[in-house]
Structures are given as C-alpha cells and as structure tokens.
Enzyme design. Structure first.
Site, short mmCIF file in Angstrom:
data_model
loop_
_atom_site.label_atom_id
_atom_site.label_comp_id
_atom_site.label_asym_id
_atom_site.label_seq_id
_atom_site.Cartn_x
_atom_site.Cartn_y
_atom_site.Cartn_z
N LYS A 1 57.33 32.46 -35.24
CA LYS A 1 57.79 31.14 -35.69
C LYS A 1 57.90 30.18 -34.51
CE LYS A 1 62.10 29.12 -37.46
NZ LYS A 1 63.39 29.45 -38.11
N ASP B 1 65.73 35.82 -35.81
CA ASP B 1 66.07 34.60 -36.54
C ASP B 1 67.24 34.89 -37.48
OD1 ASP B 1 66.03 32.13 -37.76
OD2 ASP B 1 63.90 32.14 -38.18
N ASP B 2 68.32 34.12 -37.35
CA ASP B 2 69.49 34.24 -38.23
C ASP B 2 70.13 35.63 -38.18
OD1 ASP B 2 68.88 31.68 -38.95
OD2 ASP B 2 68.60 32.06 -41.08
N CYS C 1 67.70 26.23 -35.94
CA CYS C 1 66.42 26.73 -35.43
C CYS C 1 65.79 25.91 -34.30
CB CYS C 1 65.43 26.83 -36.59
SG CYS C 1 65.96 27.95 -37.90
N SER D 1 59.95 27.66 -40.20
CA SER D 1 60.61 28.75 -40.93
C SER D 1 59.78 29.15 -42.15
CB SER D 1 62.01 28.32 -41.38
OG SER D 1 62.83 28.05 -40.27
N ARG E 1 65.44 26.86 -30.12
CA ARG E 1 64.14 27.25 -29.57
C ARG E 1 63.70 26.29 -28.47
NH1 ARG E 1 62.08 30.92 -33.59
NH2 ARG E 1 63.86 31.17 -34.98
N LYS F 1 76.17 30.05 -39.14
CA LYS F 1 75.04 29.18 -38.79
C LYS F 1 75.34 27.72 -39.13
CE LYS F 1 70.14 28.47 -39.98
NZ LYS F 1 68.96 29.04 -40.69
N HIS G 1 65.70 35.80 -41.19
CA HIS G 1 65.71 34.59 -42.02
C HIS G 1 65.20 34.92 -43.42
CE1 HIS G 1 65.05 30.38 -43.12
NE2 HIS G 1 65.51 29.98 -41.94
N ASP H 1 68.38 33.37 -32.32
CA ASP H 1 68.39 31.90 -32.24
C ASP H 1 69.68 31.28 -32.72
OD1 ASP H 1 68.02 32.38 -34.99
OD2 ASP H 1 66.71 30.66 -35.25
N ASN H 2 70.41 31.97 -33.57
CA ASN H 2 71.71 31.51 -34.07
C ASN H 2 72.28 32.60 -34.97
OD1 ASN H 2 69.54 29.40 -35.75
ND2 ASN H 2 70.66 30.91 -36.95
N HIS I 1 58.31 26.19 -34.83
CA HIS I 1 59.32 25.23 -35.30
C HIS I 1 59.70 24.18 -34.25
CE1 HIS I 1 62.60 24.85 -38.62
NE2 HIS I 1 61.84 23.77 -38.50
#
Length: 646
Positions: A258, A165-166, A205, A283, A209, A454, A372, A423-424, A260
């Site tokens: 996660k 994540d991130d 996010c 998140s 996903r 992001k 994240h 994810d990004n 989301h």
C-alpha cells in the site's frame, strides 16, 4: 485511451502516440544477451537520443549524418534492451552478462544499455533513461532502470522495512499474553529487539507513511490527512524520500504493498525513488473487488454488466475497482484479495533474491494490507474451524512476514536489517474486525464517548508493535523501553547506510542506531502526536509526550463500534497523564498538584519550541484537490474499470 510510453513490437521500438515515421530501426543481433536495437542516426529522431540521455546537441549532430551506417560501424549505438516479459518483480534469467549485471523489468519498461557496436571495445557505458513520455492526463512517467553495476560497493547493509496496517499493540503475542496468532513475529522478538514504547508518527494512513519516508511530521512535509481515490496530489515533490536518498547512495530500491501517498502522475511510487513497485495505490477498502472479504458493515462485490450495486453503505466503493500495479501498469482490476498476501510474499522474496544476486545493497519497503479491513476470506487451515476472521488474518500476516524473514536469512542474514512496525492503532469502529489495544484503553476518553484508538492521539491510536532484527548487530531477546517513533526510521537507516540527511530542512526523527545495538537506553525526550481526524485541525500538534508524561490540549473520540463519537474538547490547561503509573490514561494529574505545576511549563516550552522551529523550517504543502478523471482505471469502457484477465 492508453498511456503514452514506449513499447516493443517485433523488430521495432515504437513510442506510443508518435507518428509511425518516428520509429527506431531495429536489427536483431544474436551475439549480445536479450533483444538488441541499433539506433542509427540517419533515421533516428533527436527525441530518441534525448530519451537515451544524450544532449540535444549530440542528438542533432548524430541526426545530421546523412549516410546509412553499416553494421558494426562506429557511430551506430547498440542498445541492449533487456525487455523479456517478467515472471518476477525484476525479471527472470541471469542478471545480465559480460560483467554487467542487469535486472530485467517487465515488458512495459526497458533498461537500455548503450555501447559502441564494436564488441571488442570494453568501454561501454550505461545511460539512465529519464522519461518515457506523457500520459493522456499530462503526467510524466519514468522509464524504470534496473541496471546494476557488477562492482559490489563495500558491505553496506540491506534494509527491509515492514509496515503493518491498523495493527494493535496487543496484536503481537510478545506484547500481550492474550494473542497467540503471531508465532513468526514472536520468534523474531526472541531473536532481536522488541520496542514497547514505539509510536506511529500519526494515527491515520497517509500522514504516518509520509513521516516514515521523510522523517518529518505532517506540518513540515505537508501530508496532514489521507489522500482519496480522486486526489490529484500526494506527498509534495520537494520532499525527499528515504528511497530517493538510498538510490542516490547506490541502493536498489523496491516497494511492495500500500502506497497511499498519491497515485496520479509524478506522485506514483515509481517517481519517488523506488526502482520497483508492486501493490495497491491506497487502502484496499477504497475500491470494490470480486472477493470483498470481511468488513463492518459489509460491502458488495464489484458490479458486472449493467447491474447496479446493491444498497451501498457510505464507505463502500462501486464506481471503480481496486487496482493492482506493477510499476506503472495496472496488472489486475479488481484485485483478488484472497490471493494478495501470497503475491506480496512472492514478489518480496523475488526482489530480495535478485537484488542480493546483483551485489548491490537494497532497500525493500513492504506496506502490508493486514490488518486493515476488508479482511481477506482465507481458506481455513487444519484446526481453524470456528476461528474468528481477525485471528485468521493475523495468522496470515504473520506467515507472510515469516516468509520475508526466511528470504532475508537465506541470502543476507548478517548484513540485512529488518524493521517491523505499524502505521497506527486498530480501527475500533470495525468492531470484531479490529485489533487489540492491549492495556492502552484510553479510559478517560472512553467515558466521554467514542473510540480512543485509530484517528485519535490516545495511546491506542499511535502506540504500535515494533521489532528490530539483525543477527550479529541487534542484541537478541531484548525488550527496549526507549521512547521511539516511526519518524526515526529515516535518519537511522540513512546513518547505517552512510548516506547524509537532505540539506536545508529540519527532521523530527532521531538516529537511534545506538539504541538498536544495545549501546543506549533512551530515545526521544519529547514526541508530538498530530491530530489525525478525531479532534482538532488535521496535523496540528496539540498532544505532547514529555518523558513519561503526556499532555492533551484537545481531546476527542473517533467513531466507536456502537457508532458513537466522542465530543471534541479543548483544554486551555491541558490534561496531563503519567503513563508510567497510568497506561490506561484513566485519571489525569490534579491541576492543582505540585507534579502538574512542575510538568506544565516544560510541556508548554517543548510545544512552543517545535512550533517555532516549524515556522523557520522549509515546509511543504500537499495538494489535496480532487478530480474524478485521475482515478486509476484499466478500462473505462467496462463497469468499475474492470480489466480483462491478463
């Protein structure tokens, strides 16, 4: 008011919220594994048999038998309810008996195995229980079934998909020399394939996903921006997930981390194809905790008693604590962030071990909390004094991934495909708590203001680390420059599993198994990068990657560390960059030049083509309405929905 659903008491199965005279009679038996229940028709109401998969006519037929049936009489249905409280994600102890391998869930869920009460009759059969009942919000919840057939269904491969994540492209040491915190991931790169032109399907996010699990962009699957704590909806129910397809193909499916993609009612992961779920519904900054961790700006801990929260920042939550789910149960609220990585590693390892023991192929989707914010306050390791929090968290994530890989190597090394990606890109407004973009600095946008990471369609927003590991199948120590996407996970995994794509819809991902096996060097010719919050309408396709070229019909910068936001600008004649010559996206091609004139019509045609295809496709629309009553809450009587210690 608690959830309506089945639960066990000593000597009887009582559906919550139903009258006491609707109980099922239970007779303990010592000759079958686990606890057992006999459902005898003279006292068992029709709804019980419907829950057990019998038709209403069969249920009524059984109910109409008036005389009590003796033990072992044909007609009493013995239910082997393996309900023992679980220490692991799928239970403890041996996986069933008498040729029937059964994974055991925790005590809120029950696999019910129906058979004739005569033990000598070998023709027992397993019934999938579909529904437990209605929640107090009116939602249906399933009774999770972990019944595994003892028959091994060939040698279908297992799949482990790990989504960071991130995480920045430059956070992976194998990508960027300035990073020294990813020893396990770097080792995986030398033992498998590293992708340097791999992209998230969106720069935020939920859309990213949703695309991973459906193989479809947000304009098709309906998820164009993030879901909230109070969101009623989620990934539309008419969209088919990767887990749903694989479960139908005989796979055991688990998810850790996660989600989301909606937590209310049937949007919960337990209803979207996953046999087992352990994680947070969104998140982990979307709820307060007692161990807030590092954030910028910092957020306070959850309130206790009647004390109000202090000086809340705009993005801090205090009215509801962050929940941790196991299947449909909230097992902790607020989550202990400092222990979350350890719990994820343990649950993932246990799932892999027990699913492997079953003889069934498995899918494990691990959606990490790292990188994240808030970053957990991990205890300092030897020699780490003075280490910055991001570096410590990156090492913790790397260690977690290493443990999962070790579990794969132990039980299924040659038949398990492990795919790691993100994810990004990094969340630049978090300053020193954000990751590295490597060489993808988005210099043109940086000069205009704001962040090019992001939430944007600049390379730093969607170009992510990616690794593939499968000993004996994926060649070792290979760097691939193929243009690939998170969208490719869905069709590639299904192709490797021998499962068909869902019918009646178009997909944006490709089966890239030939690239993975070193038999092809090219992936996509064209990719589309959806608007993800910084500029333009959410989900709209206004940035086009065509081979080495990238065209922007709209530009804008997300919030940067200094608080600035880049202005939204629309470009009737798009900015076009040559990424082979300009990774930093610093200087667009001259609009009057021959190269620009040659590329522009190809870009325009590609964009027109995908928009026409989407217009003809079977598309979905997500419900983004909100209702405060759908917030996950373990105990609404306590501040921030705090749970008592389990």
């Amino acid at each position: 008011m608690g959830r309506v659903g089945s639960f066990w008491t000593r000597g009887q199965l009582v559906p919550r919220g139903l009258p006491r005279d609707s109980r099922l009679r239970q007779r303990p038996r010592s000759d079958l594994p686990g606890e057992t229940t006999e459902l005898c028709p003279e006292i068992t109401p029709p709804w019980a048999f419907v829950f057990l998969g019998l038709s209403s006519s069969e249920a009524l037929s059984l109910e109409n038998q008036q005389s009590p049936l003796p033990e072992r009489a044909a007609g009493c249905l013995v239910v082997s309810a393996v309900w023992r409280p679980s220490r692991g994600p799928l239970g403890r102890g041996p996986l069933g008996s008498q040729g029937q391998e059964t994974l055991q869930t925790h005590e809120a869920f029950h696999h019910l195995e129906l058979r004739n009460s005569t033990e000598e009759d070998c023709g027992f059969w397993t019934v999938q229980v579909l529904l437990v009942g209605l929640s107090f919000l009116g939602c249906l919840y399933p009774l999770v079934d972990f019944s595994f057939s003892g028959e091994t269904r060939g040698q279908k491969p297992n799949f482990v998909i790990i989504l960071a994540d991130d995480m920045g492209w430059g956070d992976l040491g194998a990508n960027w020399a300035g990073t020294e915190d990813t020893a396990n991931l770097d080792k995986m790169a030398t033992e498998g394939m590293r992708f340097v032109d791999f992209h998230a399907a969106a720069s935020t996010c939920s859309p990213s996903r949703a695309a991973l699990l459906t193989g479809r962009l947000g304009l098709r699957n309906g998820v164009t921006h993030n879901f909230a704590v109070t969101s009623v909806g989620g990934l539309p129910l008419n969209e088919t997930t990767l887990a749903e397809v694989l479960r139908g193909a005989g796979y055991v499916t688990g998810m850790i981390g996660k989600w989301h993609l909606g937590h209310h009612g049937s949007h919960h992961p337990s209803f979207r194809g996953f046999d087992y779920y352990f994680g947070v519904p969104y998140s982990h900054d979307m709820g307060c905790t007692d161990t807030p961790g590092y954030n910028h700006p910092p957020c306070p801990a959850c309130p206790r008693g009647d004390r109000p929260s202090r000086n809340l920042e705009r993005d801090c939550y205090s009215d509801v604590a962050l929940p941790l789910y196991e299947n449909l149960n909230i097992v902790e609220q607020p989550v202990d962030l400092s222990a979350l990585a350890q719990k994820y590693a343990e649950k993932a390892t246990q799932f892999i071990q027990q699913a492997s023991t079953s003889g069934r192929p498995f899918l494990l989707y691990v959606a990490l909390a790292h990188m994240h914010v808030p970053l957990a306050r991990t205890p300092p390791s030897a020699g780490s004094r003075g280490q910055r929090p991001y570096s410590a968290s990156l090492q913790e994530m790397d260690h977690l991934v290493g443990r999962i890989k070790d579990a794969v190597d132990l039980v299924g090394k040659n038949n398990t495909f492990l795919w790691f990606t993100g994810d990004n890109g990094p969340w630049a407004q978090k300053c020193e708590l954000a990751g590295s973009v490597g060489p993808f600095t988005g210099s043109w946008q940086a000069r205009q203001g704001g962040s090019p990471a992001k939430q944007t369609t600049w390379e730093a927003g969607h170009r992510v680390p990616a690794l593939a590991y499968w000993p004996g199948r994926v060649p070792v120590n290979v760097t691939s420059t193929a243009l690939l996407s998170v969208l490719d996970v869905f069709p590639t995994v299904l192709a490797l599993a021998g499962a068909p794509l869902p019918r009646g819809r178009s997909f944006d991902g490709l089966d890239v198994s030939q690239v993975l096996f070193g038999q092809a060097q090219t992936g996509h010719r064209v990719l589309f990068h959806p608007n993800s919050g910084a500029a333009g309408e959410d989900g709209a396709l206004q940035t086009v990657r065509l081979e080495q070229y990238k065209a922007f019909y709209v530009t804008g910068g997300a919030r940067a560390c200094d608080g600035s936001v880049g202005p939204e600008r629309h470009h009737e004649r798009p900015l076009i960059f040559d990424l082979e010559a300009d990774r930093a996206e610093a200087a667009p091609l001259d609009r009057g030049g021959a190269e620009y004139r040659a590329v522009l019509p190809r870009v325009a045609a590609a964009l027109a083509g995908v928009l026409a295809d989407i217009a003809r496709d079977r598309v979905s629309r997500a419900d983004y309405s909100q209702d405060p009553s759908v917030r996950p809450c373990c105990d609404p009587r306590r501040p921030a929905c705090r749970c008592r210690a389990a």
